[in-house]
Design an enzyme around this catalytic site. Sequence first.
Site, PDB file in Angstrom:
ATOM      1  CD  GLU A 263      -1.869   2.305   1.591  1.00 42.25           C
ATOM      2  OE1 GLU A 263      -1.605   3.187   0.734  1.00 42.25           O
ATOM      3  OE2 GLU A 263      -1.923   2.531   2.803  1.00 42.25           O
ATOM      4  CD  GLU A 395       1.946  10.493  -1.573  1.00 46.16           C
ATOM      5  OE1 GLU A 395       0.970  10.134  -0.892  1.00 46.16           O
ATOM      6  OE2 GLU A 395       2.894   9.732  -1.864  1.00 46.16           O
TER       7      GLU A 395
END
Length: 496
Positions: A263, A395
Amino acid sequence: MITKDTLTEAADRIARVPRAHFIDGAFTTAGGDAGTIALINPANEASLGTIPSGTPAHVDAAVAAARRALPGWAGRTPADRAEVLHALADVVDANVDLLAAIEAINGGKPLAAASDEIPVVSDSLRFMAGAARTAQAPAAGQYAEGHLSYVRREPVGVVGAITPWNYPLMMAAWKIAPVLAAGNTMVLKPSQLTPLTTLVLMELAADILPAGVLNVVLGTGSIVGDAMSHHPGIDMMALTGSVRSGQSVAEAAAATVKRVHLELGGKAPVVIFDDADLDSAVETLAVAGYVNAGQECGAATRVICHEDVHDEFVAKLVRAAEALTIGDPAEGESIELGPVISAAQRDRIAAMVDRARRDGAKVLTGGQVPDRAGYFYPPTVITDVAAGSEMAREEVFGPVISVERFTTESEAIAKANDVVYGLAASVWTADPGRMLRAVEQLDFGTVWANSHLAVATEMPWVGFGHSGYGRDNGTYALDDYTRTKHVMLAMGAARD
């Protein structure tokens, strides 16, 4: 509610918690370490002491303990394992305020946010305890003539897990709960920046978990994480972290052909159409964009707004950002935005905003490192962000929301999908047809409609693309941490 007394108790517990690895049911400093790692309170830069930096020898010891414990733990009934997980959840519930306060001190997290997270830990444990008792498989039957087939669902074996610094205990629970519920044993490496709640949990759980079922090795990813990923005694690696960390784990795990569960990062687009409820959207984004100082892989950090409502939306968002109360979480529950985790993280965010500014984006609020102790960065709103630019595609992992414009529905979807990440997205519209079209076309593992960052233990959290693979939460997580064995029995000829 976290009071000053709770914070005092948390500080005392931080000072007293064993600064050691937890192997085979006990804290240990045996084996020698690769030096120590300093822990810093990011809100005031005060020292929180040190932890030992583990070595491959500690990984060897932890794996050996996990392998010894595996037959006994895997051989228990799901109901027996569930009782242990419920007991662990009871301990978490009995110490919610203490664990939340420790999380706030170690990670700089606002008290209200930390208080919301700890109940998720016990909820994950309780859900997986029950879900493992109802594991499903195809019906037994004669799928080949004269042969009875059935499927056994078995644990994978020993699972190595690496957890991040942004949600230390919650992400640990998202691994621990399904891994142990499925009958696996575990070696866990918490982030070297935020290990304290994990250590306190192990102290609380020492008499609950059988020795060797859950082991914790402290240290860095480059030493401990690498040793785990390469270790032939670990059957599967699970990581929540950066894309680079995920790539390193996957590459190392390939040598022993072990399973990998990743993840990773995200760049969640928030698509706002001209019929959206702007007040509701701004109210949600003031939380979902700035929660945990934006250090959230599903954070609402990238708005793609219809040109007809762009200016109105941006004005409302700027007011909401400027209304947030910034400060040290120890100042009380009124604090809404704490520091980021480290000076390096703050400087990385600041550099990214500066590059966006040089590329022509406009910083409407925030965008400057404040002159104060602690690793603070203000809530920031950036507009006129060019499609395809670094700010639009990479990000930030900080309290920064960027805003882009669009004209048509197809343009909005194309811009939203123009990232390598595929973790989360949201769409805001009053048109049910448009909502359904957008949900279908957005290429992300979780898509919200007129909401953002709502998560349920019963539902999977999963990424596409560079956001990784493997499911957290829900029964899908149990699937990931089990293996299926097809058993086929020859029935033989009938006897008269």
